[in-house]
Design a protein around this motif. Structure first.
Motif, PDB file in Angstrom:
ATOM      1  N   LYS A  94      21.696 -28.036 -23.368  1.00  0.00           N
ATOM      2  CA  LYS A  94      21.948 -29.419 -23.805  1.00  0.00           C
ATOM      3  C   LYS A  94      21.437 -29.629 -25.231  1.00  0.00           C
ATOM      4  CE  LYS A  94      21.852 -31.724 -19.315  1.00  0.00           C
ATOM      5  NZ  LYS A  94      21.104 -32.616 -18.425  1.00  0.00           N
ATOM      6  N   LYS A 102      23.859 -30.599 -28.417  1.00  0.00           N
ATOM      7  CA  LYS A 102      23.617 -31.869 -29.087  1.00  0.00           C
ATOM      8  C   LYS A 102      23.790 -31.739 -30.611  1.00  0.00           C
ATOM      9  CE  LYS A 102      20.011 -33.863 -26.976  1.00  0.00           C
ATOM     10  NZ  LYS A 102      18.550 -34.046 -26.891  1.00  0.00           N
ATOM     11  N   SER A 148      29.257 -30.909 -33.295  1.00  0.00           N
ATOM     12  CA  SER A 148      30.109 -32.104 -33.220  1.00  0.00           C
ATOM     13  C   SER A 148      31.235 -31.837 -32.219  1.00  0.00           C
ATOM     14  CB  SER A 148      30.653 -32.515 -34.588  1.00  0.00           C
ATOM     15  OG  SER A 148      30.979 -31.388 -35.329  1.00  0.00           O
ATOM     16  N   ILE A 149      30.993 -32.263 -30.993  1.00  0.00           N
ATOM     17  CA  ILE A 149      31.962 -32.040 -29.910  1.00  0.00           C
ATOM     18  C   ILE A 149      32.540 -33.392 -29.509  1.00  0.00           C
ATOM     19  CG2 ILE A 149      32.255 -31.174 -27.543  1.00  0.00           C
ATOM     20  CD1 ILE A 149      29.717 -29.480 -28.003  1.00  0.00           C
ATOM     21  N   ASN A 150      33.864 -33.457 -29.418  1.00  0.00           N
ATOM     22  CA  ASN A 150      34.479 -34.692 -28.926  1.00  0.00           C
ATOM     23  C   ASN A 150      35.608 -34.336 -27.960  1.00  0.00           C
ATOM     24  OD1 ASN A 150      36.854 -34.151 -30.472  1.00  0.00           O
ATOM     25  ND2 ASN A 150      35.749 -34.890 -32.281  1.00  0.00           N
ATOM     26  N   GLU A 151      36.369 -35.338 -27.537  1.00  0.00           N
ATOM     27  CA  GLU A 151      37.379 -35.107 -26.494  1.00  0.00           C
ATOM     28  C   GLU A 151      38.459 -34.114 -26.902  1.00  0.00           C
ATOM     29  OE1 GLU A 151      38.748 -38.927 -25.106  1.00  0.00           O
ATOM     30  OE2 GLU A 151      36.657 -39.529 -24.779  1.00  0.00           O
ATOM     31  N   THR A 156      37.882 -31.360 -28.700  1.00  0.00           N
ATOM     32  CA  THR A 156      37.327 -30.021 -28.945  1.00  0.00           C
ATOM     33  C   THR A 156      37.715 -29.090 -27.785  1.00  0.00           C
ATOM     34  OG1 THR A 156      35.425 -31.167 -29.908  1.00  0.00           O
ATOM     35  CG2 THR A 156      35.204 -28.805 -29.577  1.00  0.00           C
ATOM     36  N   LEU A 170      29.848 -29.515 -20.058  1.00  0.00           N
ATOM     37  CA  LEU A 170      30.726 -29.779 -21.213  1.00  0.00           C
ATOM     38  C   LEU A 170      31.876 -30.699 -20.826  1.00  0.00           C
ATOM     39  CD1 LEU A 170      30.856 -26.214 -22.775  1.00  0.00           C
ATOM     40  CD2 LEU A 170      30.242 -28.292 -24.028  1.00  0.00           C
ATOM     41  N   TYR A 224      31.071 -34.356 -22.328  1.00  0.00           N
ATOM     42  CA  TYR A 224      31.847 -34.517 -23.575  1.00  0.00           C
ATOM     43  C   TYR A 224      33.327 -34.794 -23.317  1.00  0.00           C
ATOM     44  CZ  TYR A 224      27.738 -32.643 -25.998  1.00  0.00           C
ATOM     45  OH  TYR A 224      26.471 -32.449 -26.487  1.00  0.00           O
ATOM     46  N   CYS A 239      35.654 -32.791 -23.030  1.00  0.00           N
ATOM     47  CA  CYS A 239      36.502 -31.949 -23.884  1.00  0.00           C
ATOM     48  C   CYS A 239      37.260 -30.948 -23.005  1.00  0.00           C
ATOM     49  CB  CYS A 239      35.640 -31.230 -24.913  1.00  0.00           C
ATOM     50  SG  CYS A 239      34.267 -30.341 -24.184  1.00  0.00           S
TER      51      CYS A 239
END
Ligand code: SAM
Length: 235
Positions: A24, A28, A31-34, A36, A52, A56, A58
């Protein structure tokens, strides 16, 4: 029964130094978003892949070459209704398209594999500029030949490399900006003592518990000579 088979029978989640807590912290910083797209290779029972996909949201693919691990990972994703694409495959020959992933994470996996072939597959499937995060065992002090033989045969490692050797290899395979971290962990976070995520098979072989005891003993005996690092690099 070898170490990895033991982990599979017990269905140990977070079977890497630092466990989910370290994972984790590492994620953190990314830069992970939907949108990725991430591969967890050598996913074991899928603890990281589930985190994940759940946290996130993703797109996650989880791959392991051990059928028991894959089944337990699928079970975890089903129970939590997580849309993780899961497959049984060898890291050295991934049935995945080239340049498809933004990030690959492998937690305590590459040392068990043919390292050069594994890294070359990862460079193939990562997009240009993609990120690779690996948690790997390192040799802190020279191991005698018989010690190396004992460790490689018990764990099934193909190699126990120094931090510098890992860095050189990552650069040779085409990675850039190799950043190395040596997180400070308590003794129980280095072994499986801290793990509370198990998915036991219906029938657990008696040898399995012996394998775990031997693992703890080896970790104690080699605590000055073995360590681990987080390698974070970009293509
Ligand atoms: C120490 S476990 C770590 C599992 C998981 N990453 C975790 O942290 O819980 C190593 C995993 O790598 C998998 N593995 C080893 N060699 C592999 C290979 N050549 N291809 C794919 N998976 C492999 C094993 O089956 C096992 O699940």
């Amino acid at each position: 029964m070898n170490y990895l088979e033991g982990l599979a029978e017990l269905g140990v989640g977070g079977a890497h130094p630092g466990g989910l807590k370290l994972t984790k912290e590492l994620l953190k910083k990314e830069s992970i978003n939907e949108s990725t797209v991430i591969l967890d290779v050598g996913c074991g029972t899928g603890q990281t892949a589930a985190y994940l996909a759940g946290f996130y949201q993703c797109a996650v693919t989880a791959v392991d070459y051990n059928q028991m691990m894959v089944d337990k990972a699928i079970n975890r994703f089903k129970l939590r209704k997580l849309p993780v694409q899961t497959m049984k495959a060898d890291i050295t020959q991934l049935p995945l398209k080239s340049e498809e992933y933004d990030m690959v994470i492998s937690e305590s996996v590459i040392s068990f594999t043919e390292i050069t072939r594994a890294l070359s597959e990862i460079t193939r499937i990562l997009k240009p500029g993609g990120v690779f995060i690996a948690i790997e065992i390192v040799c802190e002090r020279t191991l005698r030949d018989h010690e190396k033989r004992m460790l490689t045969s018990f764990y099934g490692f193909t190699e126990i490399q120094t931090e510098e050797a890992w860095k050189q290899q990552l650069y040779r395979e085409g990675f850039h900006h190799v950043r190395v971290e040596k997180p400070k962990l308590k003794k129980e976070e280095m072994t499986l003592e801290d793990t509370n995520d198990f998915d036991l098979s219906e029938k657990v072989d008696e040898d399995t518990f012996e394998v775990l005891v031997l693992h703890e003993e080896l970790m104690e005996r080699f605590k000055e000579k073995l360590g681990f690092r987080v390698f974070r690099c970009k293509l």
